[in-house]
Design an enzyme around this catalytic site. Structure first.
Site, short mmCIF file in Angstrom:
data_model
loop_
_atom_site.label_atom_id
_atom_site.label_comp_id
_atom_site.label_asym_id
_atom_site.label_seq_id
_atom_site.Cartn_x
_atom_site.Cartn_y
_atom_site.Cartn_z
N ALA A 125 0.86 -1.19 0.00
CA ALA A 125 0.00 0.00 0.00
C ALA A 125 0.90 1.24 0.00
O ALA A 125 2.05 1.19 0.45
CB ALA A 125 -0.88 -0.02 1.24
N GLY A 180 0.70 -5.08 0.95
CA GLY A 180 -0.53 -5.16 0.16
C GLY A 180 -0.32 -5.83 -1.19
O GLY A 180 -1.25 -6.40 -1.75
N GLU A 240 -0.62 -9.37 -0.43
CA GLU A 240 -2.02 -9.64 -0.07
C GLU A 240 -2.89 -9.70 -1.32
O GLU A 240 -3.77 -10.55 -1.44
CB GLU A 240 -2.50 -8.59 0.93
CG GLU A 240 -1.79 -8.75 2.26
CD GLU A 240 -2.02 -7.58 3.20
OE1 GLU A 240 -1.70 -6.44 2.81
OE2 GLU A 240 -2.53 -7.80 4.30
N GLU A 290 4.75 -5.01 7.27
CA GLU A 290 4.02 -3.96 8.00
C GLU A 290 4.55 -3.78 9.42
O GLU A 290 4.52 -2.69 9.98
CB GLU A 290 2.52 -4.28 8.03
CG GLU A 290 1.84 -4.19 6.67
CD GLU A 290 1.93 -5.46 5.83
OE1 GLU A 290 2.66 -6.40 6.23
OE2 GLU A 290 1.28 -5.51 4.77
N1 CAA Z 1 4.56 3.37 -0.50
C1 CAA Z 1 4.93 4.55 -1.05
N2 CAA Z 1 6.10 4.72 -1.72
C2 CAA Z 1 6.93 3.65 -1.80
C3 CAA Z 1 6.62 2.41 -1.23
C4 CAA Z 1 5.35 2.28 -0.57
N3 CAA Z 1 4.93 1.11 -0.06
N4 CAA Z 1 7.64 1.56 -1.47
C5 CAA Z 1 8.56 2.25 -2.15
N5 CAA Z 1 8.13 3.52 -2.36
C6 CAA Z 1 8.82 4.60 -3.06
C7 CAA Z 1 9.99 5.14 -2.24
O1 CAA Z 1 9.53 6.07 -1.27
C8 CAA Z 1 10.87 5.75 -3.30
O2 CAA Z 1 10.30 6.98 -3.68
P1 CAA Z 1 11.24 8.30 -3.82
O3 CAA Z 1 12.16 7.95 -4.98
O4 CAA Z 1 10.29 9.40 -4.13
O5 CAA Z 1 11.99 8.44 -2.54
C9 CAA Z 1 10.66 4.80 -4.49
O6 CAA Z 1 9.46 4.10 -4.23
C10 CAA Z 1 11.79 3.77 -4.60
O7 CAA Z 1 11.89 3.11 -3.35
P2 CAA Z 1 13.29 2.99 -2.54
O8 CAA Z 1 14.17 4.13 -2.84
O9 CAA Z 1 12.94 2.73 -1.10
O10 CAA Z 1 13.89 1.68 -3.24
P3 CAA Z 1 14.90 0.63 -2.61
O11 CAA Z 1 15.29 -0.25 -3.74
O12 CAA Z 1 15.96 1.30 -1.83
O13 CAA Z 1 14.02 -0.22 -1.55
C11 CAA Z 1 12.09 -1.46 -0.84
C12 CAA Z 1 12.96 -1.03 -2.01
C13 CAA Z 1 12.85 -2.41 0.09
C14 CAA Z 1 10.87 -2.20 -1.42
C15 CAA Z 1 11.62 -0.22 -0.03
O14 CAA Z 1 11.10 0.74 -0.93
C16 CAA Z 1 10.54 -0.50 0.99
O15 CAA Z 1 10.84 -1.03 2.06
N6 CAA Z 1 9.28 -0.12 0.69
C17 CAA Z 1 8.18 -0.24 1.63
C18 CAA Z 1 7.70 -1.66 1.75
C19 CAA Z 1 6.58 -1.75 2.77
O16 CAA Z 1 6.74 -1.50 3.95
N7 CAA Z 1 5.39 -2.17 2.29
C20 CAA Z 1 4.22 -2.33 3.14
C21 CAA Z 1 3.32 -1.17 3.00
S1 CAA Z 1 2.00 -1.21 4.19
C22 CAA Z 1 0.82 -2.21 3.52
O17 CAA Z 1 0.97 -2.73 2.44
C23 CAA Z 1 -0.40 -2.38 4.40
C24 CAA Z 1 -1.36 -3.40 3.95
O18 CAA Z 1 -1.44 -4.45 4.54
C25 CAA Z 1 -2.28 -3.14 2.87
#
Ligand code: CAA
Length: 258
Positions: free
Chosen positions: A65, A109, A112, A132
């Site tokens: 998400a 998500g 999921e 999460e």
């Molecule tokens: N939401 C919003 N933006 C996201 C994102 C997310 N889930 N995941 C990545 N992005 C964005 C980053 O903020 C970044 O944007 P900017 O260039 O503007 O800074 C861009 O995508 C590239 O990401 P990274 O620079 O972080 O890339 P990376 O290769 O260094 O890392 C990653 C990749 C490990 C996937 C890391 O991006 C990450 O940990 N993302 C979040 C993963 C996460 O926690 N997901 C769960 C979300 S909560 C959820 O899903 C709830 C549910 O149950 C429905």
């Protein structure tokens, strides 16, 4: 149909949805989920479409998400708008078979949503997780429930409590993923499988789907009764007659969905 956050295409009998927010690793913002719902509605109502494929392309399925969009929400916001319900669960309500083709990150998500599909085909680059816990919350789109049913309590608990990533080989071994392909072959193999399913009776494929899904919701005795009744019902279709006659006459069946 044209969209801003997804690409929706009709390739013969297969409807393909490709998430298309590469700058955010396909993170699911509300607009992307609304568009996905509209594309699924269109595919479901089009008789020419018999199977649906959901993918994020060859680099990333989805990083979950959209954290930036939800970070400031309050309980009242989430409750009032029925967050992660109205436009997320459409995939799980599809009656036509839906295949998730996953390459790269399939997180939160993203994982999921892939579990709401009927089965997951993975590239050898796929990485699955429910991260999460690392951002102070828990899976909210079925992660604790569907993952537990797919891989068992111990592994689901370990994945949800640590947020670690699982590679495609482990995911297949654990029962999350149906098959793994080299990344370069994922879409071609997915389309082959989708086209094969699309060549069968659409009535029979929908009945198979309902019957397998029933196994999650009921006792064995009730599930067997449900399956038996659908099996009996299939004998009222022209497709069952055509399929069995074609076998006897040693020719290829032509299913009409009647
Ligand atoms: N939401 C919003 N933006 C996201 C994102 C997310 N889930 N995941 C990545 N992005 C964005 C980053 O903020 C970044 O944007 P900017 O260039 O503007 O800074 C861009 O995508 C590239 O990401 P990274 O620079 O972080 O890339 P990376 O290769 O260094 O890392 C990653 C990749 C490990 C996937 C890391 O991006 C990450 O940990 N993302 C979040 C993963 C996460 O926690 N997901 C769960 C979300 S909560 C959820 O899903 C709830 C549910 O149950 C429905």
């Amino acid at each position: 149909m044209t969209f801003e956050n997804i690409i929706a295409e009709k390739k013969g009998a297969v409807g393909v949805i490709t998430f298309n927010r590469p700058h955010a690793l396909n993170a699911f913002c509300a607009a992307l989920m609304d568009e996905t719902t509209r594309a699924l509605d269109d595919f479901e109502s089009d008789d020419a479409i018999r199977v649906i494929v959901v993918t994020g392309g060859d680099k990333v399925f989805a990083a979950g998400a959209d954290i930036k969009e939800m970070a400031e929400k309050t309980f009242v916001d989430t409750f009032r708008e029925d967050f992660i319900t109205k436009n997320w669960e459409r995939v799980a309500r599809c009656r036509k078979p839906v295949i998730a083709a996953v390459a790269g990150y399939c997180l939160g998500g993203g994982n999921e949503l892939s579990m709401m599909c009927d089965f997951i085909l993975a590239a050898d680059t796929a990485k699955f997780s429910q991260p999460e816990i690392t951002i102070g919350t828990l899976p909210g789109a079925g992660g604790t429930q569907r993952l537990t049913r797919l891989v068992g309590k111990s592994k689901a608990m370990e994945l949800c409590l640590t947020g670690r990533m699982m590679d495609a080989v482990e995911a297949e071994r654990a029962g999350l993923v149906a098959r793994v392909f080299p990344a370069a072959d994922l879409m071609a193999e997915t389309m082959k499988i989708a086209e094969k399913i699309a060549s069968f009776s659409p009535l029979a494929t929908m009945m198979v789907k309902e019957s397998v899904n029933r196994a999650y919701e009921t006792t064995l005795a009730e599930g067997l009764r449900f399956e038996r009744r659908l099996f009996h019902a299939s004998f009222s279709t022209q497709d069952q007659k055509e399929g069995m006659e074609a076998f006897v006459e040693k020719r290829k069946a032509s299913f009409k969905g009647k």
